[in-house]
Design an enzyme around this catalytic site. Structure first.
Site, PDB file in Angstrom:
ATOM      1  N   CYS A  46      59.169  17.236  32.106  1.00 54.12           N
ATOM      2  CA  CYS A  46      60.066  17.267  33.309  1.00 54.12           C
ATOM      3  C   CYS A  46      60.518  18.620  33.734  1.00 54.12           C
ATOM      4  O   CYS A  46      61.481  19.306  34.385  1.00 54.12           O
ATOM      5  CB  CYS A  46      61.285  16.256  33.083  1.00 54.12           C
ATOM      6  SG  CYS A  46      60.268  14.256  32.616  1.00 54.12           S
TER       7      CYS A  46
HETATM    8  C1  BEZ Z   1      57.360  14.662  29.344  1.00 56.55           C
HETATM    9  O1  BEZ Z   1      58.336  14.939  30.262  1.00 56.55           O
HETATM   10  O2  BEZ Z   1      57.366  15.229  28.484  1.00 56.55           O
HETATM   11  C2  BEZ Z   1      57.095  13.539  28.719  1.00 56.55           C
HETATM   12  C3  BEZ Z   1      58.709  12.687  29.306  1.00 56.55           C
HETATM   13  C4  BEZ Z   1      58.403  11.357  28.852  1.00 56.55           C
HETATM   14  C5  BEZ Z   1      56.990  11.071  28.359  1.00 56.55           C
HETATM   15  C6  BEZ Z   1      56.423  11.460  28.116  1.00 56.55           C
HETATM   16  C7  BEZ Z   1      56.826  13.317  28.456  1.00 56.55           C
END
Ligand code: BEZ
Length: 219
Positions: A46
């Site tokens: 994210c």
């Molecule tokens: C991420 O943004 O890396 C992420 C968020 C939730 C679950 C897996 C990855």
């Protein structure tokens, strides 16, 4: 994909964001608007995605397109997280609002729930959903990616260019099309209409069926 999808009207929700309270229809106004969700603050993929959106913000602004991010944590958490996003992104500012959804009401209404991702308290997290909303407040395009897969912002720009062009002319864009390349004339347009509609003319591809449906032009 159950819930909000192409052709549906965007629910006119009031959302709390890093830029204050926003009414979704007022925010869209007369513009194409990209609403994109993220599983959570302070998560790796994210952070890269929101940073990329900040880096691409000028490209979207040149096209008159607005951005609205969403992550389910609260506004205070978003404001703290933005410092990391900007630092990771070499100081490029996050100029678009990020909506909060601690009660998961918005993600349900916008069809952005990931059934496989839950937070520590068992609440559903948002998927990596992205809706492009038209000035008529209807969903024109949706992407739906799982938490494990970051999106490709070049594809978002490419799809947006296609949507904007198709809203201006009776055309569609072929596979792997990019801005500046030939487009195809919509099947609903007859050859007689096409001759009037496309002053640069068009080329019909000869096909074994002898049907003249594959017509390229430039707009
Ligand atoms: C991420 O943004 O890396 C992420 C968020 C939730 C679950 C897996 C990855």
């Amino acid at each position: 994909m159950p819930g909000l999808t192409i052709g549906d009207s965007l629910p006119n929700l009031q959302v709390d964001t890093t830029h204050g309270k926003i009414n979704l229809h007022d925010y869209v106004g007369d513009s194409f608007t990209i609403i994109f969700s993220h599983p959570g603050d302070f998560t790796p993929v994210c952070t890269t995605e929101l940073g990329a959106m900040a880096a691409y913000a000028d490209k979207f602004a040149q096209r008159g397109v607005k951005l609205l991010g969403l992550s389910c944590d609260d506004v205070q958490s978003h404001k703290e997280w933005i410092k990391d996003i900007e630092a990771y992104n070499k100081g490029k500012k996050v100029t678009y609002p990020i909506a909060a959804d601690p009660n998961r009401e918005i993600i349900k209404q916008l069809n952005m729930v990931d059934p496989d991702e839950k937070d520590a308290s068992g609440q559903n997290l948002p998927s990596r959903a992205l809706h492009i909303v038209g000035p008529d407040k209807k969903i024109k395009l949706s992407f739906l990616y799982p938490a494990s897969t970051g999106r490709n912002m070049d594809e978002v720009v490419r799809a947006l260019d296609s949507l904007i062009k198709a809203s201006q002319h009776k055309i569609a864009t072929p596979v792997n099309w990019k801005e500046g390349e030939p487009v195809v004339i919509a099947p609903s347009v007859s050859n007689d209409e096409a001759r009037k509609m496309f002053p640069k003319g068009f080329q019909t591809v000869d096909l074994p069926s002898n049907k003249d449906y594959l017509r390229f032009t430039s707009v």
